[in-house]
Design an enzyme around this catalytic site. Structure first.
Site, PDB file in Angstrom:
ATOM      1  N   PRO A 107      40.721  36.637  31.518  1.00  0.00           N
ATOM      2  CA  PRO A 107      40.324  35.494  32.339  1.00  0.00           C
ATOM      3  C   PRO A 107      41.249  35.314  33.532  1.00  0.00           C
ATOM      4  CG  PRO A 107      40.756  34.865  30.048  1.00  0.00           C
ATOM      5  CD  PRO A 107      41.333  36.214  30.272  1.00  0.00           C
ATOM      6  N   GLU A 108      40.717  35.499  34.705  1.00  0.00           N
ATOM      7  CA  GLU A 108      41.449  35.223  35.939  1.00  0.00           C
ATOM      8  C   GLU A 108      40.739  34.047  36.618  1.00  0.00           C
ATOM      9  OE1 GLU A 108      42.284  38.827  38.201  1.00  0.00           O
ATOM     10  OE2 GLU A 108      42.067  40.041  36.398  1.00  0.00           O
ATOM     11  N   HIS A 112      40.943  32.603  14.249  1.00  0.00           N
ATOM     12  CA  HIS A 112      42.018  32.286  15.192  1.00  0.00           C
ATOM     13  C   HIS A 112      41.729  31.022  16.000  1.00  0.00           C
ATOM     14  CE1 HIS A 112      43.478  36.249  14.214  1.00  0.00           C
ATOM     15  NE2 HIS A 112      42.393  36.797  14.693  1.00  0.00           N
ATOM     16  N   ARG A 125      45.118  36.739  20.214  1.00  0.00           N
ATOM     17  CA  ARG A 125      46.414  37.356  20.473  1.00  0.00           C
ATOM     18  C   ARG A 125      47.523  36.359  20.787  1.00  0.00           C
ATOM     19  NH1 ARG A 125      44.610  41.991  24.447  1.00  0.00           N
ATOM     20  NH2 ARG A 125      46.791  42.517  24.447  1.00  0.00           N
TER      21      ARG A 125
END
Length: 291
Positions: free
Chosen positions: A7-8, A110, A129
């Site tokens: 994601p940018e 998660h 992560r």
DNA sequence: ACGCCCGCCTGTAAGC
DNA sequence: TGCTTACAGGCGGGCG
């Protein structure tokens, strides 16, 4: 191809617009912290912000009862501004993911935070992560805590003349400069390569050596790449990383000029796109157009 | 000031 | 088939 969801700015902006549409004016009923040591409480520090682990109670006390007054963005940071004096700030890192959780949706692995609203669906935040970041901060301290985030690539576009002065001052290699969030915020590995290609500039050009013409091209390329990618709701690579609020993929991967196109012909000159490792990350470029 | 490396973290896929 | 290894990379910290 390995796992990647990246994601940018265009992906975060896509999410921001969707969140605004779905949650503006909604009131948070409860904020549940599903995993320890993920959400922080932030305060300004001497040099940089101090962030300490939030307990489930601390997080809920800050967020529950707050109405979403605005959903804003600074670079890759997403900010839920509440009417009770608190901000809930999210950075998706590499693998962070926010979805509107319809009752049908099975629990995601998660999951770190679930926000329940007094009306409408829940919000779930998950991040396999754990490169991402969530914190609560009091609104009047928010600017200071996010003080390290540089000018936003599209919210505060820098006039190219000013950009020219800034890049001349800095004089670092272009790729590193574009990815430096304190300089311009929002560009990551994919879009910095796309910007350099569109501007026709190599990754290792010292920023101080740019002519005014090249600076203008660079400035224009930043805006153009961001605008196009937002229009296509972000980039989802073949391995299916990025998903929006509704779990849908983006379309900008079909329009990428260089990223992930090693060996494929340049769209402009047909020269095969090359891939090199630069400081432990991949850089894609056209050796002909970016000489 | 700048470049570069590491560690953090997990899920893929390639290699033996 | 099952194990090991490399890879993906944002970001902060440390070091040369």
């Amino acid at each position: 191809m390995g796992w990647s969801r990246v994601p940018e700015l265009p992906e975060v902006e896509t999410l921001r617009r969707q969140l605004e549409k779905e949650y503006l004016g909604k009131r948070i009923k409860s904020a549940q912290l599903k995993s320890r040591k993920y959400v922080k409480v932030a305060k300004p520090g001497k040099k940089k912000a101090v962030k300490t682990d939030a307990s489930p109670k601390q997080m809920n006390d800050a967020l529950a009862g707050g109405k979403v007054k605005a959903v804003s963005r600074r670079g890759k940071y997403l900010i839920f501004e509440l009417d009770n004096g608190w901000w809930f700030v999210v950075h998706l890192g590499m693998s962070g993911h926010i979805v509107k959780a319809t009752p049908k949706r099975p629990p995601d692995k998660h999951t770190h935070v679930v926000l329940q609203f007094t009306q409408g669906n829940d919000l779930r935040y998950f991040d396999a992560r754990r490169f991402g970041e969530c914190f609560v901060v009091q609104a009047e301290q928010g600017d200071e805590v996010l003080g390290h985030v540089g000018l936003d690539a599209i919210n505060q576009p820098i006039p190219w003349q000013m950009l020219g002065e800034l890049v001349a001052e800095r004089n670092s290699k272009l790729k590193a400069l574009l990815m430096d969030q304190e300089f311009i915020s929002g560009l990551g590995n994919i879009y910095s390569d796309e910007v350099l290609y569109l501007a026709g500039l190599p990754w290792d050009r010292p920023s101080g050596s740019l002519t005014s013409n090249e600076t203008r091209r660079l400035s224009r390329a930043v805006g153009e790449v961001m605008t196009e990618a937002i229009k296509h709701r972000g980039t989802t690579l073949e391995d299916g990383g990025w998903r929006d609020l509704y779990d849908e993929v983006g379309e900008h991967q079909e329009h990428l000029a260089v990223y992930g196109r090693e060996g494929e012909p340049c769209r402009r000159c047909r020269t095969p796109i090359r891939k090199v490792r630069i400081s432990n990350r991949s850089h894609y470029f056209c050796p002909q157009c970016q000489a």
